[in-house]
Design a protein around this motif. Structure first.
Motif, PDB file in Angstrom:
ATOM      1  N   GLU A  89       9.068  -1.536  -3.820  1.00  0.00           N
ATOM      2  CA  GLU A  89       9.381  -0.879  -5.107  1.00  0.00           C
ATOM      3  C   GLU A  89       8.190  -0.935  -6.067  1.00  0.00           C
ATOM      4  O   GLU A  89       7.960  -0.026  -6.848  1.00  0.00           O
ATOM      5  CB  GLU A  89      10.579  -1.556  -5.787  1.00  0.00           C
ATOM      6  CG  GLU A  89      11.901  -1.417  -5.077  1.00  0.00           C
ATOM      7  CD  GLU A  89      11.935  -2.176  -3.759  1.00  0.00           C
ATOM      8  OE1 GLU A  89      11.319  -3.270  -3.680  1.00  0.00           O
ATOM      9  OE2 GLU A  89      12.542  -1.660  -2.805  1.00  0.00           O
ATOM     10  N   ASN A  90       7.458  -2.052  -6.004  1.00  0.00           N
ATOM     11  CA  ASN A  90       6.335  -2.202  -6.939  1.00  0.00           C
ATOM     12  C   ASN A  90       5.038  -1.588  -6.404  1.00  0.00           C
ATOM     13  O   ASN A  90       4.043  -1.513  -7.123  1.00  0.00           O
ATOM     14  CB  ASN A  90       6.110  -3.688  -7.243  1.00  0.00           C
ATOM     15  CG  ASN A  90       7.245  -4.258  -8.081  1.00  0.00           C
ATOM     16  OD1 ASN A  90       7.912  -3.504  -8.802  1.00  0.00           O
ATOM     17  ND2 ASN A  90       7.491  -5.547  -7.997  1.00  0.00           N
ATOM     18  N   ALA A  91       5.060  -1.175  -5.134  1.00  0.00           N
ATOM     19  CA  ALA A  91       3.852  -0.555  -4.569  1.00  0.00           C
ATOM     20  C   ALA A  91       3.615   0.803  -5.232  1.00  0.00           C
ATOM     21  O   ALA A  91       4.552   1.472  -5.663  1.00  0.00           O
ATOM     22  CB  ALA A  91       4.025  -0.380  -3.065  1.00  0.00           C
ATOM     23  N   HIS A  92       2.371   1.205  -5.317  1.00  0.00           N
ATOM     24  CA  HIS A  92       2.015   2.536  -5.822  1.00  0.00           C
ATOM     25  C   HIS A  92       1.973   3.484  -4.621  1.00  0.00           C
ATOM     26  O   HIS A  92       1.797   3.013  -3.507  1.00  0.00           O
ATOM     27  CB  HIS A  92       0.626   2.521  -6.460  1.00  0.00           C
ATOM     28  CG  HIS A  92       0.496   1.603  -7.624  1.00  0.00           C
ATOM     29  ND1 HIS A  92      -0.291   1.891  -8.719  1.00  0.00           N
ATOM     30  CD2 HIS A  92       1.032   0.375  -7.877  1.00  0.00           C
ATOM     31  CE1 HIS A  92      -0.251   0.886  -9.572  1.00  0.00           C
ATOM     32  NE2 HIS A  92       0.547  -0.052  -9.082  1.00  0.00           N
ATOM     33  N   PRO A  93       2.049   4.778  -4.791  1.00  0.00           N
ATOM     34  CA  PRO A  93       2.207   5.551  -6.016  1.00  0.00           C
ATOM     35  C   PRO A  93       3.600   5.393  -6.650  1.00  0.00           C
ATOM     36  O   PRO A  93       4.574   5.144  -5.964  1.00  0.00           O
ATOM     37  CB  PRO A  93       2.008   6.998  -5.539  1.00  0.00           C
ATOM     38  CG  PRO A  93       1.278   6.889  -4.246  1.00  0.00           C
ATOM     39  CD  PRO A  93       1.724   5.613  -3.630  1.00  0.00           C
ATOM     40  N   ALA A 144       0.849  -1.196   0.000  1.00  0.00           N
ATOM     41  CA  ALA A 144       0.000   0.000   0.000  1.00  0.00           C
ATOM     42  C   ALA A 144       0.882   1.243   0.000  1.00  0.00           C
ATOM     43  O   ALA A 144       2.064   1.168   0.359  1.00  0.00           O
ATOM     44  CB  ALA A 144      -0.903  -0.005   1.231  1.00  0.00           C
ATOM     45  N   GLY A 145       0.325   2.364  -0.419  1.00  0.00           N
ATOM     46  CA  GLY A 145       1.117   3.592  -0.429  1.00  0.00           C
ATOM     47  C   GLY A 145       0.275   4.848  -0.516  1.00  0.00           C
ATOM     48  O   GLY A 145      -0.895   4.800  -0.905  1.00  0.00           O
ATOM     49  N   TYR A 185       5.000   7.584   0.524  1.00  0.00           N
ATOM     50  CA  TYR A 185       5.144   6.575   1.575  1.00  0.00           C
ATOM     51  C   TYR A 185       4.635   5.258   1.014  1.00  0.00           C
ATOM     52  O   TYR A 185       3.471   5.179   0.610  1.00  0.00           O
ATOM     53  CB  TYR A 185       4.317   6.937   2.806  1.00  0.00           C
ATOM     54  CG  TYR A 185       4.611   8.314   3.358  1.00  0.00           C
ATOM     55  CD1 TYR A 185       5.553   8.475   4.365  1.00  0.00           C
ATOM     56  CD2 TYR A 185       3.938   9.432   2.860  1.00  0.00           C
ATOM     57  CE1 TYR A 185       5.825   9.738   4.875  1.00  0.00           C
ATOM     58  CE2 TYR A 185       4.205  10.690   3.366  1.00  0.00           C
ATOM     59  CZ  TYR A 185       5.146  10.842   4.370  1.00  0.00           C
ATOM     60  OH  TYR A 185       5.409  12.084   4.870  1.00  0.00           O
ATOM     61  N   ARG A 186       5.466   4.231   0.971  1.00  0.00           N
ATOM     62  CA  ARG A 186       5.016   2.943   0.430  1.00  0.00           C
ATOM     63  C   ARG A 186       5.528   1.823   1.321  1.00  0.00           C
ATOM     64  O   ARG A 186       6.597   1.934   1.919  1.00  0.00           O
ATOM     65  CB  ARG A 186       5.557   2.736  -0.989  1.00  0.00           C
ATOM     66  CG  ARG A 186       5.075   3.781  -1.951  1.00  0.00           C
ATOM     67  CD  ARG A 186       5.569   3.503  -3.347  1.00  0.00           C
ATOM     68  NE  ARG A 186       7.017   3.551  -3.467  1.00  0.00           N
ATOM     69  CZ  ARG A 186       7.686   3.131  -4.527  1.00  0.00           C
ATOM     70  NH1 ARG A 186       7.034   2.620  -5.554  1.00  0.00           N
ATOM     71  NH2 ARG A 186       8.997   3.210  -4.590  1.00  0.00           N
ATOM     72  N   GLN A 187       4.779   0.753   1.370  1.00  0.00           N
ATOM     73  CA  GLN A 187       5.190  -0.351   2.225  1.00  0.00           C
ATOM     74  C   GLN A 187       4.654  -1.658   1.677  1.00  0.00           C
ATOM     75  O   GLN A 187       3.522  -1.712   1.190  1.00  0.00           O
ATOM     76  CB  GLN A 187       4.633  -0.100   3.640  1.00  0.00           C
ATOM     77  CG  GLN A 187       5.057  -1.072   4.695  1.00  0.00           C
ATOM     78  CD  GLN A 187       6.553  -0.957   5.043  1.00  0.00           C
ATOM     79  OE1 GLN A 187       7.403  -1.282   4.203  1.00  0.00           O
ATOM     80  NE2 GLN A 187       6.868  -0.513   6.246  1.00  0.00           N
ATOM     81  N   LYS A 188       5.461  -2.710   1.764  1.00  0.00           N
ATOM     82  CA  LYS A 188       4.954  -4.052   1.462  1.00  0.00           C
ATOM     83  C   LYS A 188       4.043  -4.469   2.617  1.00  0.00           C
ATOM     84  O   LYS A 188       4.290  -4.089   3.766  1.00  0.00           O
ATOM     85  CB  LYS A 188       6.138  -5.019   1.341  1.00  0.00           C
ATOM     86  CG  LYS A 188       5.721  -6.394   0.924  1.00  0.00           C
ATOM     87  CD  LYS A 188       6.900  -7.307   0.766  1.00  0.00           C
ATOM     88  CE  LYS A 188       6.351  -8.720   0.626  1.00  0.00           C
ATOM     89  NZ  LYS A 188       7.313  -9.747   0.770  1.00  0.00           N
TER      90      LYS A 188
END
Ligand code: M6R
Length: 607
Positions: free
Chosen positions: A82-86, A32-33, A45-48
């Motif tokens: 890395e693949n999380a959005h935004p 999520a991000g 802000y992004r996180q697995k």
């Protein structure tokens, strides 16, 4: 499948975005991000992991009047930070995207050869492509030009550092709506995300673009012509989000079934007659003309289609084909003239079902299209000639439960309406209506098996495989039971038509293979009993859900659970309930994430 929420306000939006993501988590939950614009800087802000994990990154400084957020279900690129959005391009453009960009490699080669990509996603190219066009164009034009290059489906929200007071959105093939507030406006892929803040929504159509600021919303069609789209009032309530004292949404939804089924028949049976008006004004023409029915659906909705096929042929004498939408879509099929198409989908946004519908509408063999759907504002409901809404209320658990039993209820109403020109006589209609009306109480009694089934789950949950058996209109129920068990407990389960056992699957039956049988008191009962003897003779352990008049007794090999399901066509709805409970209790014992099982998402908006 992935969730988008975004907001522009006169006050801080971070809490709105986080709460919205939490409500959307059932659509995707592997990362999520949030991107917010603060002091002319894009903070990303992004996180697995789930939204709670993302929350750990945010402190009091994470505030802004504008932001976009996303919860992901991975398609291109594994779940990772890395693949999380935004995704951000040039520290200037941030995007969140639902859908699939089919030609992303072509776009890379054509426009973005010298760009450095930081993820494995197809979505990231959208940020770079918009950034590329924004060098010589206003941001709305840049988004418009970028979308013109894209093949595939998208719901997109864009934040541009150089336009700090507005969010630009675009939709094609993936749901997106705008929520209207006071001095704040919102964007989401699902109204559930915003229902705390507004009940006024504008649903974008394919090809639409819009700009959303705290003060105004401007919508444009695919030619960038300013247009108006209707504002709709949603009947969703805050209660949709609550577990209402239950440990899981799935359990709440299982126990909501008596009321959900009641709401689905409410006002649709008048003096034991189902009026054709339940299908709305467009139905008159196709009701007079159709000769054959084709049903398409996916997953659990496909199981509802299989039961409906039995009902249409057995009760009404109407020829019917039922097929998985993703298969139907990509094969040549010989269609009989004057075929009526029924699309079944809880969400109304399933890409496989929608794209099959869109293909079919190009052909002139079909006299009409009906959506059996739980979401009135969904794409499917809007694109079919008629819609029969299932009044299940929002279903949050990824494993479909009340959506399925209300689909079956609505389909029985539909069978009655369609069958009047065929073999449904007034007497049969009367009797089917009476049976439908008994369902809420009968479901309630069936739910009383809960504790016994929780005990059964203790034996079941350490198994690695299970077989489910049924015959006739109960074979799809066996399939649904197997799907439920697989989906949330990860036990490998397969369903067979009981008569098929001796043609192969019997080879895997031994004392370690639990066999679940669905045994209504119907014309094939004696045949089913013989099939179950074949299991007993091989030492297989039997768990039989049987009508109390079917004459089964528990013994050292078989355990019988009695259901009060009189010998009538609506029995499949009742036999579904114990299988849902079995899957639920196995999952609880195994400690899996019941409402958000691994690798799955609620609404599958990619093909
Ligand atoms: O929204 P739909 O009914 O079109 O969804 C179809 C399937 O994705 C869905 O039924 C899926 O199989 C469920 N997770 C089953 O519990």
């Amino acid at each position: 499948m992935c969730g988008i929420v975004a907001a522009a306000s006169k006050t801080n939006v971070t809490d709105i975005l986080m709460a919205g993501l939490k409500h959307l988590e059932y659509r995707g939950y592997d990362s999520a991000g949030i991107a917010i614009l603060k002091n002319n800087v894009l903070n990303n802000y992004r996180q697995k992991g789930n939204v709670e994990e993302l929350g750990k990154l945010l402190d009091a400084t994470a505030n802004s009047n504008i932001g976009i957020a996303h919860t992901r279900w991975a398609t291109h690129g594994k779940p990772s930070k890395e693949n999380a959005h935004p995704h951000i391009a040039n520290d200037t453009i941030a995007i969140v995207h639902n859908g699939i960009i089919e030609n992303y490699l072509d776009i890379k080669n054509k426009f973005l050869k010298n760009y450095k990509f930081l993820s494995d996603t197809d979505s990231e190219i959208l940020a770079h492509l918009i950034n590329h066009f924004s060098k010589d164009n206003e941001i709305l034009d840049a988004v418009h030009l970028a979308m013109a290059e894209v093949q595939g489906s998208y719901a997109l929200a864009v934040l541009d550092k150089n336009n700090p007071d507005k969010i630009i959105v675009a939709r094609n093939g993936s749901p997106l709506l705008i929520g209207l507030g006071e001095e704040k406006n919102f964007i989401a892929s699902d109204a559930l995300a915003l229902i705390e803040h507004t009940n006024r929504f504008v649903y974008l159509e394919d090809g639409d673009l819009a700009t959303v600021s705290s003060e105004e919303v401007k919508i444009y069609d695919k030619n960038k012509k300013n247009i108006r789209r209707e504002t709709k009032k949603s009947s969703l309530s805050l209660n949709s989000h609550s577990k209402d004292g239950y440990d899981h949404f799935m359990l709440k939804e299982i126990f909501e079934q008596p009321n959900a089924v009641k709401s689905t028949i409410e006002n649709r049976i008048i003096n034991n007659v189902v009026p054709k008006e339940i299908l709305g004004p467009n139905a008159a023409e196709y009701l007079e003309k159709f000769k054959v029915v084709q049903i398409i659906a996916c997953g659990t909705s496909y199981h509802a289609a299989l039961v409906a096929k039995h009902w249409l042929e057995r009760l009404a004498g109407i020829p019917c084909h039922a097929e998985i939408a993703s298969e139907f879509r990509y094969r040549r099929h010989a269609v009989q003239k004057d075929t009526l198409l029924i699309c079944i989908s809880q969400s109304g946004e399933t890409a496989d079902t929608l794209s099959a519908l869109r293909e079919i509408k190009k052909e002139d063999y079909y006299v009409g299209t009906i959506a059996v759907c739980n979401v009135p504002e969904s794409s499917l409901a809007r694109e079919c000639d008629s819609t029969l809404i299932t009044h299940a209320g929002p279903e949050i658990g990824v494993a479909s439960t009340k959506a399925f039993t209300t689909q079956l209820t609505a389909l029985m109403l539909l069978v009655i309406v369609l069958g009047k020109r065929f073999e449904i006589t007034p007497d049969l209609e009367n009797s089917l209506c009476m049976q439908l009306k008994t369902l809420p109480d009968k479901i309630k009694s069936t739910l009383a098996l809960d504790q016994k089934i929780a005990e059964l789950a203790k034996i079941f949950s350490d198994k690695e495989h299970a077989l489910f058996l049924g015959r006739g209109s109960h074979f799809p129920i066996a399939r649904e039971g197997a799907l439920k068990l697989k989906e949330i407990s990860y036990i490998h389960a397969e369903a067979y038509a009981a008569g098929e056992l001796k043609h192969g699957p019997l080879a895997i039956v031994d004392e370690n293979m639990p066999v679940v049988a669905v045994a209504p008191n119907n014309v094939v009962l004696e045949k089913l009993k013989s099939n179950l003897e074949e299991v007993k003779a091989r030492g297989g352990k039997l768990y039989i859900f049987a009508d109390k008049k079917a004459g089964f007794k528990s013994d050292e090999i078989s355990q019988v659970f009695e259901i009060d399901a009189p010998m009538n066509p609506v029995a499949p709805i009742l036999f579904t309930i114990p299988l849902q409970l079995l899957a639920y209790h196995c999952a609880i014992i195994k400690g899996t994430n019941v409402d958000m099982p691994r690798n799955l998402a609620k609404s599958v908006t990619v093909e």
